[in-house]
Motif scaffolding. Structure first.
Motif, PDB file in Angstrom:
ATOM      1  N   VAL B  26      18.184 -16.934   4.259  1.00 52.34           N
ATOM      2  CA  VAL B  26      17.343 -17.876   4.994  1.00 52.34           C
ATOM      3  C   VAL B  26      18.233 -19.028   5.430  1.00 52.34           C
ATOM      4  N   GLU B  27      18.231 -19.290   6.737  1.00 52.40           N
ATOM      5  CA  GLU B  27      19.053 -20.380   7.258  1.00 52.40           C
ATOM      6  C   GLU B  27      18.281 -21.684   7.140  1.00 52.40           C
ATOM      7  N   GLU B  28      19.036 -22.790   7.206  1.00 49.82           N
ATOM      8  CA  GLU B  28      18.401 -24.100   7.183  1.00 49.82           C
ATOM      9  C   GLU B  28      17.464 -24.213   8.390  1.00 49.82           C
ATOM     10  N   LYS B  29      16.316 -24.854   8.166  1.00 52.85           N
ATOM     11  CA  LYS B  29      15.311 -25.116   9.201  1.00 52.85           C
ATOM     12  C   LYS B  29      14.632 -23.858   9.731  1.00 52.85           C
ATOM     13  N   GLN B  30      14.841 -22.745   9.026  1.00 49.29           N
ATOM     14  CA  GLN B  30      14.203 -21.511   9.437  1.00 49.29           C
ATOM     15  C   GLN B  30      12.848 -21.374   8.750  1.00 49.29           C
ATOM     16  N   VAL B  31      11.912 -20.730   9.437  1.00 50.20           N
ATOM     17  CA  VAL B  31      10.639 -20.405   8.806  1.00 50.20           C
ATOM     18  C   VAL B  31      10.562 -18.887   8.667  1.00 50.20           C
ATOM     19  N   VAL B  32      10.430 -18.435   7.428  1.00 46.79           N
ATOM     20  CA  VAL B  32      10.379 -17.006   7.169  1.00 46.79           C
ATOM     21  C   VAL B  32       8.987 -16.655   6.655  1.00 46.79           C
ATOM     22  N   CYS B  33       8.333 -15.700   7.302  1.00 41.28           N
ATOM     23  CA  CYS B  33       7.038 -15.254   6.815  1.00 41.28           C
ATOM     24  C   CYS B  33       7.208 -13.908   6.132  1.00 41.28           C
ATOM     25  N   LEU B  34       6.671 -13.809   4.918  1.00 34.02           N
ATOM     26  CA  LEU B  34       6.714 -12.549   4.186  1.00 34.02           C
ATOM     27  C   LEU B  34       5.350 -11.887   4.325  1.00 34.02           C
ATOM     28  N   ILE B  35       5.349 -10.674   4.861  1.00 35.14           N
ATOM     29  CA  ILE B  35       4.088  -9.952   4.975  1.00 35.14           C
ATOM     30  C   ILE B  35       4.194  -8.624   4.220  1.00 35.14           C
ATOM     31  N   GLY B  36       3.067  -7.995   4.032  1.00 33.30           N
ATOM     32  CA  GLY B  36       3.043  -6.741   3.289  1.00 33.30           C
ATOM     33  C   GLY B  36       1.758  -6.652   2.484  1.00 33.30           C
ATOM     34  N   SER B  37       1.428  -5.432   2.072  1.00 29.04           N
ATOM     35  CA  SER B  37       0.182  -5.269   1.334  1.00 29.04           C
ATOM     36  C   SER B  37       0.324  -5.875  -0.067  1.00 29.04           C
ATOM     37  N   SER B  38      -0.801  -6.108  -0.733  1.00 33.26           N
ATOM     38  CA  SER B  38      -0.731  -6.750  -2.049  1.00 33.26           C
ATOM     39  C   SER B  38      -0.051  -5.804  -3.033  1.00 33.26           C
ATOM     40  N   GLY B  39       0.730  -6.380  -3.946  1.00 31.71           N
ATOM     41  CA  GLY B  39       1.493  -5.576  -4.884  1.00 31.71           C
ATOM     42  C   GLY B  39       2.852  -5.166  -4.346  1.00 31.71           C
TER      43      GLY B  39
END
Lengths: 264, 243
Positions: B26-39
């Motif tokens: 993850v770079e500075e000032k980056q926004v990372v969204c983590l997606i995926g099913s539960s578990g």
């Protein structure tokens, strides 16, 4: 004065009233000692309980060195032994054993010994009460505290314990009421509390039945008053903060609504 | 140098392997969204980053420092890494502003007046200034989450971790919280967000990471991920969620 007993009315209520009037200072001196011991012992017991419960709540982390793991295990063990011993033996036995046993080392008065004994006895019960209180707090509170960088102690003192004490308050208050009654066993080490004083009075007038009716009424008065005071405090603790005190006429504080009214 | 570098991260609960060889930067000032099913291990990954979960293996390097070494000062590190929880986890015996102040006075050792000024600033930023003295119990879900964000911001974090910040909210309150997060993204705060709000991820993310069964299955810009997913599992997941 030779047959003092003959002046006392023969019936229960009349006899009790006579004895109370004649020996009121003795009864109330005993009641004062009872309250002094039970109140101070409940407070000291609460502090002991907080410390012991906190020790038992310390968790092992994978980063702990072997030494700190052993130390934590040792403290857990000590805390458990303390709780089991003092909850598992009668307070009367503890009183006789500790008072006489420690008298070689400390010259203490029966009242000091009484406060000490009731304190450590209450501490064992308080530790369990506080532990239940801690368990009633959602794990998220602890995680949130740790996630802003608090260490274990800060999280306990600032976040967990205030909420645990509030949740456990009814049980803590109950310990106080129990202590008012249970200090009566301290008469075995001649603490001049209410039971001891009553026994003395009964010995003078030789009317156990009537004297101990007075004693029972005084105990009931003490416990009933205490219960009412504790209830009032409980109600106060439960009221949501930020909604103003009872003296405030506004039911709630909603500045957002006020501002809209001004605009209109 | 990247702000966060995760190398071959493993985490298991008992015999259950939840994270398998995760690699992520993850770079500075980056926004990372983590997606995926539960578990799929999204939340566990997030919780590993501020060490609420202790990883079993691999490396997490933040700002050039391995945070998993034995002599690493975890508490100091955590004070620079904000965490937003699904269930808010506001301190329920305090009002809104006390929630914001307690970390500053206890951890950063600021004076009460400094802490108060900073708290008011961030409560205003999340639009909760007028509720500063209100008990958190009397707040709605969206308001609680905004106070929680203010509490995290008060610590002036370098990284903000958001674990499903809107999943416990009523639908009509999701918007107000997402608006606040979007504003933070615009201002250049580094964020990792676990979310099920795909349109929000599309708007706010620089990188979208799709996780499945404890591995990073696929990652890329939101445009690639949502319009042209390569992996079969990603396609299936998006088809189910974007219906």
């Amino acid at each position: 004065m030779f047959f003092l007993g003959s002046k006392i009315p023969a019936d229960l209520l009349g006899g009790s009233w006579y004895i109370y009037q004649r020996y009121a200072p003795l009864f109330w001196a005993g009641a004062r000692t009872t309250l002094l011991i039970s109140l101070s012992a409940t407070i000291i017991g609460l502090i002991i309980g907080l410390i012991v419960a906190s020790i038992r709540n310390v968790k092992f982390t994978p980063k702990d060195s072997l030494l700190s793991k052993l130390f934590k295990k040792f403290m857990h063990l000590l805390a458990t032994i303390y709780i089991e011993v003092f909850r598992g033996t009668p307070m009367m036995v503890q009183a006789v054993f500790l008072y006489h046993g420690l008298r070689q080392y400390i010259m203490w008065s029966p009242i000091q010994a009484g406060i000490f004994i009731v304190s450590i006895n209450t501490g064992a019960y308080m530790a369990e009460i506080i532990r239940a209180g801690i368990q009633s707090i959602d794990d998220g509170q602890y995680e949130a505290a740790r996630s802003i960088g608090m260490n274990n102690t800060q999280a306990m003192i600032k976040i967990i314990l205030p909420q645990a004490i509030r949740n456990a308050f009814p049980a803590i208050g109950n310990e106080f009421v129990v202590n008012i009654k249970d200090t009566s066993v301290l008469n075995v080490i001649s603490v001049t509390e209410l039971f001891f004083q009553s026994n003395s009075v009964a010995g003078i007038v030789f009317r156990y039945r009537d004297t101990f009716l007075v004693t029972a009424v005084i105990y009931l008065f003490l416990t009933f008053t205490t219960t009412q005071i504790l209830r009032a405090i409980e109600r106060k603790l439960d009221s949501p903060k930020g909604f103003g005190g009872a003296s405030q006429s506004m039911p709630g504080n909603f500045p957002s609504l006020k501002r809209k009214e001004q605009k209109a | 140098m990247s702000l966060i570098e995760i190398k071959n991260l493993n985490k298991s609960f008992g015999s259950n392997l939840v994270l398998k060889d995760i690699n992520l930067t993850v770079e500075e000032k980056q926004v990372v969204c983590l997606i995926g099913s539960s578990g799929s291990g999204k939340s566990t990954l997030l919780r590993c980053i501020n060490l609420l979960e202790t990883p079993n293996g691999g490396e997490i390097i933040v700002d050039g420092q391995n945070i998993m070494t034995a002599d690493f000062d975890i508490n100091k590190y955590r004070s620079h890494v904000g965490m937003i929880f699904q269930s808010f986890n506001l301190f329920s015996h305090m009002n809104a502003i006390q929630n914001c102040m307690v970390g500053q006075t206890e951890v950063l050792k600021l004076s009460k007046s400094e802490a108060k000024a900073i708290s008011l600033k961030y409560l205003e930023k999340v639009g909760m200034l007028e509720f500063a003295n209100q008990s958190v119990k009397s707040l709605s879900g969206g308001q609680k989450q905004r106070v929680a964000i203010a509490r995290a911001l008060c610590m002036e974090p370098r990284i903000l971790l958001l674990d499903e910040p809107t999943s416990a909210l009523d639908p009509e309150m999701v918007g107000e919280v997402l608006e606040v997060i979007k504003q933070l993204a615009k201002e250049g705060l580094t964020m990792l967000i676990v979310t099920h709000e795909m349109s929000f991820a599309n708007d706010v993310a620089d990188t979208v990471v799709f996780m499945d069964q404890g591995v990073v299955c696929e990652y890329g810009s939101p445009k690639e991920m949502f319009s042209n997913p390569k992996h079969l599992r990603t396609k299936e997941f998006l088809a189910r969620i974007l219906r």
